[in-house]
Design a protein around this motif. Structure first.
Motif: not given
Length: 720
Positions: A221-239
């Motif tokens: 709940p406090d988010g103290i042990r969660t990390m986000g990994v954003l994948t497929k950055a090359d497919l994010a073509i829109e500004q």
């Protein structure tokens, strides 16, 4: 580089210990770890491949159907192995079979690796295709696949991959139940308070709608042990999409405490590029103008992600290592205690008799402490204060004595009845001192035909002014007088005493009933503590109930017997206190009468005065008293004196005989029913019925023995 070697070696030793602990797969032990979670199409496999250097086979039938532990270690030679860690609680045969599975990883032969993974799936009983019709096969497993990757260029790094979350089953390969099974498996890893949750999310989707993040928020709940990994950055073509990703990475949007990293995945068509090629391509990608603003954030690319995860893993491992030691010791004690309570295998009569005999000895040992007030001898009295038996019984006896003294007589013997010089017992009136007799009564129907069901509330005695006892005595005398002259028949005393003590019966029966319920509840609670095996306890209780009922019946019969003797028999006492009390009452009455006739006179010296009664007045008092008045006074003096002697005697007899002997300390006391002597007298059929083991108990013992073995191994590792 050399100056940091000792620290590096120490860190590697620490992480090695944790990896070895993880191999034991102790269910009750939470270990520091990195767990990768995400949907099936989130790019999770590509991230893992880039982090570990291990390329999973692309065969659709080999997608992740279990948790996979990937451990990288720096070793002089490059090699690797695939093995299986059996699930916690697996039977011994399954454990031995799966532990024996170990295959070397060929480099870089993908075909052989595919065969090894297929063999591992088969060993774990995984259904890999729609053509598998064996009903014993399953889509997912609780076993853990372990992949070791060693080499001179590897950094110590361990990560756990769990099956990807999916919402729509693909019958017959997966079913609706598999959807929930996978979700529960993922959540079980995320709930571990020492787990770093690596939530893998495609850059191309709206993360606010992602179920993975909601699951992470529930577990952390406090988010103290969660990390986000954003994948497929090359497919994010829109500004707009790129801006959202950059704001997340730079911490400008609502984020988890450990922040977000962004990576570029290997494309689905890229089957030939090496790890080095991909790292170079990723580095060049994030140098492009669209992503230039993230330069210096330390959160772009696999190398940055791996460095950050390595630091996190080491940090949490150092922080939690002392707690892991403490948990191992605590869990080991708990398992040993539970195994001790279950006892050794009870297939044979001797083992069954020995097991019950130990329970009986423990029951009697604790009961002796409970009867003598030695509460510091057993921890159970701190755990359950209701087991302080003699304290509760003594308090009830004192309350009973107070009630009989203050309220037990029907009428007050004088207009100003007082304590007659006695002092009441000072009884604490707190919730801790009150036993839930109604609850005990309701919970134990076996007592209903023995004890009094209604709690008797003793009324206050009738006031002298409303119903003078002297008038009652005269009525009884007139109705029962005989030819006696100047005295009265013993029948008069018997009749008046029986009426004056009529509240004794409900008082006694209520007191004995409450004492029985207190003792019965004590036996039931203590049995639950000394015998945690519910099946054995239920069988044993059913066996003991008849003997207990007989003991309680004897106590109630003794109480009624004493009531008959005391109230229905001819009044009698050999206590010298009785005559002394009669004379004292007569003297008090004479003194009160003379006080009315006394006058004030000067002494011989004429300087002081004194009170005196003339001889003529004394003579008139003696001569002028009526026969009926004299009779009333004599009967009242004898009745009140005898009642007092009888009350004291009766209260003691009830408390000593009925409560003390029949319920607590006598040879036939219910507290002595469950004992080693009873166990020695049990026949073979009775032993088997009470102490024979069912399959569940055997299974639980086997699990505890395996858990203890693993925890003992863990303790040796931690101390090494």
């Amino acid at each position: 580089m050399d100056e940091h070697a000792p620290t590096g070696l120490a860190n590697q030793s620490l992480l090695n210990k944790i990896d070895k602990l993880r191999e034991l797969n102790v269910k009750s032990l939470e270990l520091p770890q990195l767990v990768v979670v995400g949907d099936q199409s989130s790019g999770k496999s590509s991230v893992l491949e880039s982090l570990t250097g291990f390329s999973f086979p692309q065969d659709p039938g080999l997608c992740t159907r279990y948790a996979t532990q990937i451990s990288c270690r720096r070793e002089p030679r490059q090699n690797g192995f695939v093995s299986i860690i059996p699930r916690a609680g697996a039977d011994a045969a399954t454990v031995d079979r799966l532990r024996s599975f170990k295959r070397p990883i060929p480099y870089p032969t993908n075909e052989i690796l595919t065969r090894i993974m297929t063999e591992a799936n088969q060993a774990m009983g995984i259904r890999m295709s729609k053509n598998d019709t064996d009903l014993s096969l399953q889509a997912f497993s609780e076993h853990i696949l372990k992949i070791e990757i060693n080499g001179p260029h590897q950094e110590h790094f361990t990560v756990i991959d769990v099956p990807g979350i999916f919402r729509v089953p693909s019958p017959p390969l997966t079913t609706d139940s598999d959807v929930f099974l996978v979700r529960n498996l993922v959540e079980s890893y995320m709930q571990n308070s020492r787990t770093i949750i690596l939530a893998v999310l495609p850059s191309t989707i709206d993360i606010s709608t992602q179920e993975v993040l909601k699951m992470a928020e529930n577990a952390d709940p406090d988010g103290i042990r969660t990390m986000g990994v954003l994948t497929k950055a090359d497919l994010a073509i829109e500004q707009a999409t790129q801006d959202v990703v950059k704001e997340l990475v730079l911490g400008k949007r609502n984020q988890v405490r450990l922040g977000y990293c962004v990576v570029r995945n290997r494309s689905a068509d890229d089957e030939k590029s090496t790890i080095s090629d991909r790292l170079a391509q990723e580095k060049a990608f994030f140098m492009e103008s669209a992503w230039k603003s993230l330069e210096g954030s330390g959160r772009c690319g696999i190398e940055s992600l791996k460095s950050r995860l390595s630091d996190l893993l080491l940090t949490i491992s150092k922080k939690e290592f002392p707690n892991v030691k403490s948990d191992v010791a605590k869990n080991l004690d708990q398992c040993r205690n539970e195994l001790e309570n279950i006892g050794p295998s009870r297939k044979e009569q001797n083992a069954q008799r020995m097991y019950l005999g130990r329970l009986g000895s423990k029951f009697q040992s604790i009961t002796q402490c409970a009867l003598n007030g030695y509460y510091n001898s057993e921890a159970i009295f701190v755990k359950d204060t209701s087991l302080k038996l003699i304290t509760g019984i003594t308090r009830m006896n004192e309350s009973f004595a107070n009630d009989v003294w203050k309220k037990g007589h029907k009428r007050h013997i004088s207009p100003s009845w007082n304590s007659e010089g006695e002092v009441a017992y000072d009884i604490a009136d707190s919730d801790e001192c009150k036993s839930p007799f109604k609850e005990i009564h309701d919970n134990h129907p076996e007592l209903h035909d023995i004890v009094e069901m209604e709690d008797y509330e003793c009324s206050e005695p009738k006031a002298f002014s409303n119903d003078p006892i002297t008038e009652h005595i005269e009525r009884v005398y007139q109705e029962n007088r005989g030819p006696e002259l100047g005295t009265f028949s013993g029948v008069i005393l018997a009749v008046t005493f029986k009426e004056q003590s009529q509240k004794w019966e409900p008082l006694v029966l209520a007191h004995v009933s409450k004492s029985i319920m207190l003792v019965h509840d004590y036996i039931y609670r203590l049995l639950a503590n000394v015998c945690p095996d519910k099946q054995v306890r239920d069988q044993l209780w059913g066996f003991l109930v008849d003997e207990l009922r007989a003991a309680y019946t004897r106590a109630m019969e003794q109480a009624r017997f004493l009531l008959r003797i005391e109230r229905n028999g001819t009044p009698s006492t050999f206590n010298h206190y009785f005559n002394s009390e009669v004379q004292k009452k007569r003297q008090d009455r004479m003194s009160a009468t003379l006080e009315k006739e006394a006058g004030t006179y000067y002494t011989v010296d004429r300087h002081t005065t004194t009170k005196a009664v003339p001889l003529t007045s004394i003579g008139n008092l003696v001569i002028n008293i009526e026969n009926m008045q004299q009779m009333r006074e004599d009967i009242l003096d004898v009745l009140s004196s005898y009642y007092k002697v009888s009350r004291k005697r009766f209260v003691d007899v009830i408390c000593r005989q009925v409560i003390g002997h029949f319920l607590l300390e006598g040879e036939e006391s219910p507290l002595r029913v469950f004992s080693p002597e009873l166990v020695m007298g049990l026949e073979a059929e009775q032993l088997e019925m009470i102490a024979g083991e069912d399959a569940e108990t055997k299974h639980r013992r086997a699990m505890l023995e395996a858990e203890i073995k693993n925890l003992e191994t863990a303790m040796k590792l931690l101390r090494g």
